[in-house]
Design an enzyme around this catalytic site. Structure first.
Site, PDB file in Angstrom:
ATOM      1  N   HIS A  18      17.106 -42.815  45.145  1.00 27.86           N
ATOM      2  CA  HIS A  18      15.999 -43.372  44.356  1.00 27.86           C
ATOM      3  C   HIS A  18      14.952 -44.003  45.282  1.00 27.86           C
ATOM      4  CE1 HIS A  18      19.212 -44.071  41.032  1.00 27.86           C
ATOM      5  NE2 HIS A  18      18.466 -43.054  40.649  1.00 27.86           N
ATOM      6  N   LYS A  42      24.077 -43.348  27.162  1.00 24.66           N
ATOM      7  CA  LYS A  42      25.366 -43.684  27.759  1.00 24.66           C
ATOM      8  C   LYS A  42      25.479 -45.204  27.949  1.00 24.66           C
ATOM      9  CE  LYS A  42      23.085 -42.599  32.076  1.00 24.66           C
ATOM     10  NZ  LYS A  42      22.917 -41.765  33.204  1.00 24.66           N
ATOM     11  N   ARG A  91      16.739 -32.880  42.595  1.00 26.34           N
ATOM     12  CA  ARG A  91      17.798 -32.680  43.574  1.00 26.34           C
ATOM     13  C   ARG A  91      18.134 -31.212  43.758  1.00 26.34           C
ATOM     14  NH1 ARG A  91      20.994 -37.653  41.137  1.00 26.34           N
ATOM     15  NH2 ARG A  91      19.715 -36.884  39.454  1.00 26.34           N
ATOM     16  N   SER A 129      23.809 -41.981  40.787  1.00 26.84           N
ATOM     17  CA  SER A 129      24.404 -43.285  40.447  1.00 26.84           C
ATOM     18  C   SER A 129      25.842 -43.095  39.989  1.00 26.84           C
ATOM     19  CB  SER A 129      23.602 -43.954  39.332  1.00 26.84           C
ATOM     20  OG  SER A 129      22.297 -44.209  39.760  1.00 26.84           O
TER      21      SER A 129
END
Ligand code: ADP
Length: 159
Positions: A18, A42, A91, A129
């Site tokens: 990040h 979530k 990514r 994460s």
């Protein structure tokens, strides 16, 4: 005109992946708003206030970066803040479909909104994460995954 951009995400918790995106955006644009999602589907491991505090600590060297929490639709928040550009890190191919869908949905909701993708640094392609949380919960070393200045706080919370 000054270019303001938004880097949205859950940042649960912040990783060096990040920070790489935020630091590159900070060098490319006049003002970077890092917007921390409050309304997560979530269950977050860190509260919004904790995620904001970690990000503030990890980005304090950048004077054009602002950290905020937000609720509701990103397209509405961007309009409210007068921002037309979203910056996201991409990514791998695995990110692509979801990000493409998000970008097109945001554009439909707010036609002035463009999404710009920065390719992940090759070193951080694998980093997320959830991976940090998984490794920490199993007692692994996360010191090369999270900013050094917030490492101890993250470890303490994930114990
Ligand atoms: P995650 O929970 O998957 O780590 P977030 O929802 O917090 O991610 O992500 C916020 C933004 O940061 C997204 O644009 C995401 O693609 C980007 N990002 C997350 N990790 C990386 C990384 N390792 N390299 C580049 N961009 C990343």
């Amino acid at each position: 005109m000054k270019t303001k951009v938004i880097c949205p995400g859950s940042f649960d918790p912040v990783t060096i992946g990040h920070i790489d995106i935020i630091s590159r955006a900070s060098g490319m644009f006049d003002h970077v708003i890092v917007a921390v999602l409050n309304n997560l589907v979530k269950n977050p491991s860190f509260t919004t206030d904790e995620r904001i505090a970690l990000l503030k600590q990890a980005t304090k060297e950048f004077d054009n970066v602002e950290i905020v929490g937000f609720d509701g639709l990103l397209a509405d928040y961007a309009k409210k803040r007068g921002v037309n550009v979203i910056v996201k890190g991409l990514r791998a191919v695995s990110d692509f479909e979801y990000e493409f869908q998000q970008a097109l949905t945001n554009k439909k909701l707010n036609p002035e909104l463009e999404t710009v993708f920065l390719t992940s640094n090759a070193e951080y392609m694998y980093l997320s994460s959830s991976m940090v949380k998984q490794v920490a919960s199993l007692g692994g070393d996360i010191s090369s995954f999270v900013p050094q200045c917030v490492h101890d706080i993250i470890i303490e919370r994930l114990k």
